[in-house]
Design an enzyme around this catalytic site. Structure first.
Site, PDB file in Angstrom:
ATOM      1  N   LYS A  79       0.855  -1.192   0.000  1.00  0.00           N
ATOM      2  CA  LYS A  79       0.000   0.000   0.000  1.00  0.00           C
ATOM      3  C   LYS A  79       0.893   1.244   0.000  1.00  0.00           C
ATOM      4  O   LYS A  79       1.927   1.269   0.667  1.00  0.00           O
ATOM      5  CB  LYS A  79      -0.896  -0.029   1.243  1.00  0.00           C
ATOM      6  CG  LYS A  79      -1.955   1.063   1.294  1.00  0.00           C
ATOM      7  CD  LYS A  79      -2.818   0.887   2.548  1.00  0.00           C
ATOM      8  CE  LYS A  79      -3.893   1.953   2.684  1.00  0.00           C
ATOM      9  NZ  LYS A  79      -4.699   1.771   3.916  1.00  0.00           N
ATOM     10  N   SER A 129      -9.539   1.904   3.181  1.00  0.00           N
ATOM     11  CA  SER A 129      -8.674   2.626   2.278  1.00  0.00           C
ATOM     12  C   SER A 129      -7.655   1.766   1.542  1.00  0.00           C
ATOM     13  O   SER A 129      -7.028   2.228   0.582  1.00  0.00           O
ATOM     14  CB  SER A 129      -7.929   3.698   3.074  1.00  0.00           C
ATOM     15  OG  SER A 129      -7.046   3.070   4.005  1.00  0.00           O
ATOM     16  N   SER A 176      -9.534  -0.493   7.412  1.00  0.00           N
ATOM     17  CA  SER A 176      -9.040  -0.269   6.055  1.00  0.00           C
ATOM     18  C   SER A 176      -8.405  -1.471   5.363  1.00  0.00           C
ATOM     19  O   SER A 176      -8.163  -1.436   4.163  1.00  0.00           O
ATOM     20  CB  SER A 176      -8.034   0.886   6.047  1.00  0.00           C
ATOM     21  OG  SER A 176      -8.724   2.117   6.109  1.00  0.00           O
TER      22      SER A 176
END
Lengths: 798, 479
Positions: free
Chosen positions: B73, B148, B172
């Site tokens: 990420k 996210s 997330s």
């Protein structure tokens, strides 16, 4: 009447190897932005990792400041935007600091005060922003340096106390080895809060003063601020709560722009760091490894080695010096000798070579060896100083130096006895004069013998050998004027004159030993009231010289009127004489034989010290006062004997300078000091005019235990004190009565202290005045002289 | 029992690609180029990667993850890759260092192939607050991949990588994993070093794992779990005293009482797991968690308070996009932030500043901290009674992108199931249970602190009954 309250916030940079939250070197003066990494630059994703060493040091300081250590300490974020703050928040502490509720005891002008420490907390330093033309440059080398903030309660009252506290704290952190305490370079920084309010009223509006980057600025800025607030209140105004910056170029403070203060720091617990536990074991280890702190060490040295306050303070100012001192003693040297050498000659050489004790060629072993050579009389004082200088220049052992240079003296008693015998045999005229009772030719014989030894005979031992050879004890009598040496004219008036022949006068004294031989040395045919600075210088020089030569003692004949001054002066200048020094005086010329007899007896019988021998007994040199009881008789008595102990006001050591320079020093000192006595109707203005005329110090005789009118009228002394403080003029206060002036008991006394009056405690005006003159003559500069006026123990308990 | 909960409606459920295949993807020039081409093609429509680099072919060598391609990420630092955090302000920022977790993956032989898309600084639940890309769900391109960590979940679900690192502050990792039908673990707080994870809310942030199988999840988590001296809040869960998760027969399972307002598929998934566990002899009990009502509010108060401080460093002074000229430092900072940061980020910074304001600090932040302590205590009490809690991950399945989806307020309220684990610092794992009307669905398992491996073991057991679904166009084999 207004009271001021001052609190300080002091930041000290901890001397850790690395920064507080990363492994970067915590060092200054390097190329900008070289000691940085993603952590201390606040890069995305990095985390702080607490430096255990910083934690240890912080707890050490907290413990040294008598704080209660917080068992679970935690960090907090203090949020504010500034380009030198990489994360735009500072990791600090809030709510659970390292330690709380401590204190530090400070002393200023004789008053001891306990200043409470509200807390010590650890935080990170910011970087530095430099404005260059139309650019702003940033250096983050300093960002992340561990800082310990020490916050005091508003317990200080005047600016000078803040300065004293800072100096004391500086010494403490240097002892602990946690900070170098350099305010100019910013490793120790201070902000202050000042609030003035009417006496007895609650705390007034608070003003914060920033940008105080030297202890001198702290004093100036705080004095400025207390005056500023007092002025506002006196005019009926209100003090604005604000932050002000000290402008060192204009000697005034200016309000900070409001934009810079509108901070809401929005503290919250730092989630990146765990709560740190300071458990019993950790604290026990810290306590066990705690160095002896300056105040404790000073107390111990004072007690263990019987040293004066000023010497102890000089020795303990740097831990290095105190360690060195004790190391030399470990080598077997005498404590007071080591102390004298370290605080005078060694200190001067260190200054001259701009080197620290640790980096100098002088080791404790070398100094001990030098002193043992001196003690064994293998060298004498002058050669010892010469040898010390050679050690600094050549970096060699003192023993090697004196052997190589041929500086070693003849000390062998047999060799000196042979030398003495030869001189006695070759000078029959001088010898018969001495045998007849005159001490004067002894000097000639010593000179002859010295010549024969090519200057290598140890002078004291040589004198002893000659005295033994002749079976005589010389006693020097210095004629310092007065009625004792005066003559009564036919009309009954007394005029100055020469000291009469002592041989005649004392010939009829059966109590005196037969071996005593006198030399009368006239220093001046004047009366007591005619003494000048030059006369005092001459007297001091003569005593210094004769003390070295005589094995029995020195007698000084003096007038009565000023005897109390001269006696005290000699007491301050010769705190540890090798032989007794006895002053004496007669009110009438007719009393001369009797007082001279008692003085000579005192010189033979009493321990080495400065004494005053009069017909009615023997007195200590300090705190004597002359009083005329009725028209016919006069007497001396000692003031405050029960309070005054010699160790409270230790003497000074005379500088090793020729008589002419001594005279210059006396002259210079006495030109600067004025004695004044307060009286109803005295005007402040008169003192100010004297300041204008160049006087830098006053001995001011107050009433009783130290009271005076400190009002604002022309007859109040406030204006004079304010002016003195502004100019750095010192006012030393004594009593017109027998009061011990300590400013403890009356509000007016305390107010005087606030205005800078220095209480002289138990000292009489005569003793305080001569102490100041002695301090100025013996000190290297005015600051050292003023420091010499501060040192004494408590007047109530040891 | 009969095919619990699996609704095959138009999408095939494929047997899972074996782990060994992935290890050879980067072996030779041919495989690397085929792999690169596949990813390029797939990423064009999904926008899962912000940066993808076909690595040089290399012999996998030794190590538990030898040769395994891993995506990270883009709020986790990988040396020489950009670290944009999905923000315009950091669009060109390259990381000078590796996050601890990344360094551990590399050490174990894994190959980092790219950085995945996210909501700006992790603030969002649809991977649509970033100005740099908007990730789409491999099961339905009109829908969100969740957020996210939507990029990581979409990259794994679409078969571009078998495993990816994500970050989980309030759900997330778990919510996008669930939206995309893959496994997502939010470990115990501190179980994986946060060093190198760009902080959003430090006391809640965790680095998590998104994987195609529970086995892969375990092997990757094993590598990155452990304490780290660069993160003093990290812990070694292997040295923690945790009750062993027993076999199914002795297992006590808390099942969160259903909220009838939730999507029926969401309620169905929980029921399916409950039914299966009961059928295997496990002891199940319905659980009410009163604190759920406050969880989202507490979470947003604390998270934004911390975020306000954490994001203060993005001022354009030392790095990042900044204006060419500014009159003074204040203006430089103001311009950098107002143009560099997106609306959602600004909203949360303002909110965080608000809740910490002097005079209101106790009313908001103080109260949230007290409620958080209460939530932690309730969770601790719960795990003295049950071994694991089964609950929904999110009240809905993957929702449509754009205005058809949830409002910002609904999205935040919907975080209640996931935020509890972050507030309490306990581990939670999202696992797929099947496909419901064309979209994957699943449940969340929550365990006691340090119970991460227990959750993974249970996920492995459940995977035998609820095999991970794969969307269309899932690449079969890389050999």
């Amino acid at each position: 009447m207004y009271a001021s309250r001052i609190g300080l916030e002091i930041h000290i940079q901890l001397l850790t190897e690395s920064k507080i939250f990363c492994g970067c070197r915590a060092a200054f003066g390097d190329e900008p932005n070289t000691n940085v990494c993603p952590v201390c630059m606040g890069y995305p994703g990095v985390l702080p990792s607490l430096n255990g060493e910083a934690m240890r040091m912080a707890y050490q300081v907290a413990l040294a400041l008598n704080c209660t250590p917080t068992p679970h300490t935690r960090f907090a974020r203090k949020n504010y935007f500034y380009p030198d703050l990489p994360k735009n928040y500072q990791i600090s502490q809030f709510g659970a600091p390292i330690g709380t509720d401590g204190y530090l005891d400070i002393e200023f002008h004789g008053k001891t005060r306990r200043v409470r420490i509200s807390e010590c907390h650890l935080e990170e330093d910011a970087g530095k922003m430099v404005h260059a033309g139309d650019m702003s440059l940033l250096d983050y080398n300093r960002a992340g340096t561990p800082l310990l903030e020490i916050v005091t309660e508003p317990d200080l009252e005047i600016a000078e106390e803040a300065e004293v506290l800072l100096m004391q704290l500086r010494r403490m952190v240097r002892y602990l080895g946690v900070c170098d305490g350099n305010m100019e370079e910013g490793s120790m920084r201070c902000d202050a809060n000042v609030s003035v309010a009417p006496e007895g009223a609650p705390l007034g509006n608070k003003v914060e003063i920033k940008n105080l980057n030297s202890s001198r600025f702290v004093r100036k800025a705080l004095a400025y601020e207390t005056d500023r607030q007092t002025d506002i209140l006196e005019r009926g105004g209100t003090v604005t709560v604000e932050t002000r910056l000290w402008n060192e170029n204009r000697d005034q403070s200016e309000p900070m722009r409001t934009k810079e203060l509108a901070h809401d720091y929005r503290y919250f617990p730092e989630p990146d760091l765990p709560v740190v536990e300071a458990d019993e074991a950790f604290l026990a280890t810290l306590k066990a490894s705690q160095v002896e702190l300056p105040q404790a060490r000073m107390a111990r040295l004072r007690q263990a080695y019987d040293l004066g306050d000023r010497v102890v303070e000089l020795l303990c100012d740097e831990k290095e010096t105190a360690d060195f001192f004790e190391a030399v003693i470990q080598e077997g040297a005498d404590a007071s000798t080591v102390a004298t050498w370290l605080t005078s000659d060694v200190r001067k050489l260190l200054n001259r070579h701009s080197v620290s004790l640790a980096d100098s060629p002088l080791s404790p072993a070398r100094l001990a060896r030098l002193l043992s050579l001196l003690q064994a009389s293998r060298i004498h004082g002058k050669i010892a100083k010469q040898t010390l200088e050679a050690v600094f220049e050549l970096d060699r052992d003192p023993e090697e130096i004196i052997q190589e240079k041929g500086w070693e003296q003849i000390v062998d008693p047999a060799a000196l006895a042979d030398l003495a015998a030869a001189v006695v045999a070759d000078n029959p005229d001088a010898v018969s004069a001495v045998r007849a009772g005159n001490a004067r030719p002894l000097g000639f014989l010593v000179g002859e013998a010295m010549k024969r030894s090519a200057g290598r005979a140890e002078p004291r031992a040589l004198q002893q050998a000659l005295k033994t050879a002749l079976s005589v004890e010389p006693l020097y009598v210095l004629d310092f004027g007065g009625a004792i040496g005066g003559e009564r004219r036919p009309d009954g008036m007394v005029q100055a004159g020469a000291l009469r022949d002592l041989t005649d006068m004392l010939a009829s004294e059966p109590d005196l030993p037969d071996s005593i031989r006198f030399e009368a040395i006239p220093l001046g045919g004047f009366l007591s009231e005619e003494i000048t600075p030059g006369d005092w210088a001459q007297l001091v020089a003569a005593i210094r010289e004769r003390m070295e030569e005589s094995s029995s003692g020195v007698v000084v004949s003096h007038g009565t009127d000023t005897l109390a001054y001269t006696a005290a002066l000699l007491g301050w200048c010769f705190p540890n004489p090798p032989v007794p020094v006895v002053l004496t005086a007669a009110v009438q010329p007719e009393q001369a034989p009797a007082v001279m007899r008692s003085a000579v007896q005192a010189a033979i019988e009493l321990p080495p010290a400065v004494h005053v021998a009069l017909t009615d007994g023997v007195y200590p040199a300090v705190n004597l006062r002359f009083e005329r009881v009725d028209t016919a008789s006069a007497r001396f008595r000692t003031w405050n004997e029960e309070y005054h102990r010699p160790d409270q006001w230790p003497g000074f050591s005379l500088p090793d300078v020729p008589a002419e320079e001594l005279a210059e020093r006396f002259d210079a000192a006495m030109q600067q000091v004025h004695i004044a006595r307060i009286y109803p109707g005295m005007r402040s203005e008169s003192l100010v005019r004297l300041m204008d005329a160049g006087f830098t110090a006053f001995v001011l005789e107050l009433y009783d235990t130290g009271t005076a009118n400190l009002g604002h009228s022309p007859f109040g002394l406030r204006a004079a004190f304010e002016e003195a403080r502004r100019r750095g003029v010192r006012i030393y206060c004594t009593s017109q009565q027998e009061g011990v002036v300590d400013f403890q008991s009356y509000v007016t006394g305390h107010a005087l202290w606030r205005e800078g009056a220095v209480p002289m405690g138990s000292l009489t005006t005569e003793s305080a005045y001569t102490r100041l003159i002695a301090a100025m003559v013996c000190g290297d500069d005015i600051d050292e002289a003023f420091a010499g006026m501060e040192h004494r123990g408590s007047t109530t308990d040891g | 029992m009969a095919e619990p909960g699996i609704r095959a409606s138009g999408y095939e459920i494929k047997e899972h690609v074996v782990q060994a295949d992935w290890k050879t993807v980067l072996n030779t020039a041919d495989t690397v180029s085929e792999y690169g081409a596949t990813v390029d093609a797939r990423n064009g429509e999904l926008e899962a990667f912000l940066e993808f680099r076909s690595p040089a072919p290399e012999d996998p060598g030794e190590g538990p993850l030898a040769g395994l391609p891993v995506a990270v990420k883009d709020n986790i630092a990988v040396r020489d890759f950009r670290l944009t955090c999905g923000s315009k302000l950091l669009e060109q920022f390259e990381s000078p260092y590796d996050a601890t977790a990344v360094a551990q993956l590399k050490e174990a032989g894994a190959r980092i192939v790219g950085k995945t898309s996210l909501d700006e600084f992790g603030m969002g639940s649809a991977t649509d607050t970033s100005t740099l890309s908007a990730t789409r769900n491999p099961w339905d391109l009109s829908r969100t991949a969740g957020g996210s960590s939507g990029g990581s979940a979409a990259a794994v679900a679409s078969g571009m990588v078998p495993v990816a690192l994500g970050s989980d502050t309030g759900g997330s990792v778990r919510q996008p994993a669930s939206f995309c039908g893959v496994y997502g673990l939010k470990p115990t707080y501190g179980a994986v070093s946060r060093f190198g994870l760009v902080a959003y809310a430090s006391s809640l942030d965790t680095i998590g794992v998104v994987a195609d199988t529970p086995q892969r999840l375990e092997s990757v988590f094993s590598v990155i779990a452990g304490s780290d001296e660069k993160d003093q809040t990290s812990v070694d869960i292997r040295s923690m005293q945790v009750r062993e998760t027993p076999g199914l027969k002795a297992l006590t399972v808390g099942v969160l009482a259903p909220d009838t307002a939730d999507d029926p598929a969401v309620q169905q998934a929980v029921r399916d797991v409950e039914t299966y566990l009961q059928s295997q002899g496990a002891n199940t009990e319905r659980v009410n968690l009163p604190v759920l009502e406050y969880a989202a509010a507490v979470y947003y108060t604390i998270a934004t308070a911390e975020a306000g401080a954490n994001l203060a460093r993005f001022d354009g002074v030392r790095y990042g996009e900044r204006p060419l000229y500014a009159e003074n430092p204040d203006e430089l900072v103001r311009l950098s932030r107002s143009t560099g940061l997106g609306d959602e980020v600004k909203l949360r910074i303002l909110l965080g500043t608000y809740v910490l304001r002097s005079g209101f600090h106790d009313q908001y932040y103080g109260r949230a901290q007290r409620l958080r302590a209460r939530i932690s205590r309730d969770m601790q009490d719960l795990f003295t009674r049950v071994d694991v809690l089964v609950s929904p991950v999110f009240p809905t399945l993957a929702f449509p992108l754009g205005s058809d989806g949830l409002t910002p307020y609904q999205r935040k309220q919907a975080d209640r199931y996931t935020t509890v684990a972050n507030l309490a610092g306990v581990p939670a794992l999202a696992l797929p249970t099947g496909v419901y009307d064309g979209l994957p669905g699943g449940v969340q398992l929550t365990g006691p602190k340090g119970g991460d491996f227990g959750l993974i073991r249970l996920a492995k057991v459940l995977a035998g009954v609820f095999p991970p679904p794969t969307p269309p166009n899932y690449p079969r084999v890389w050999s």
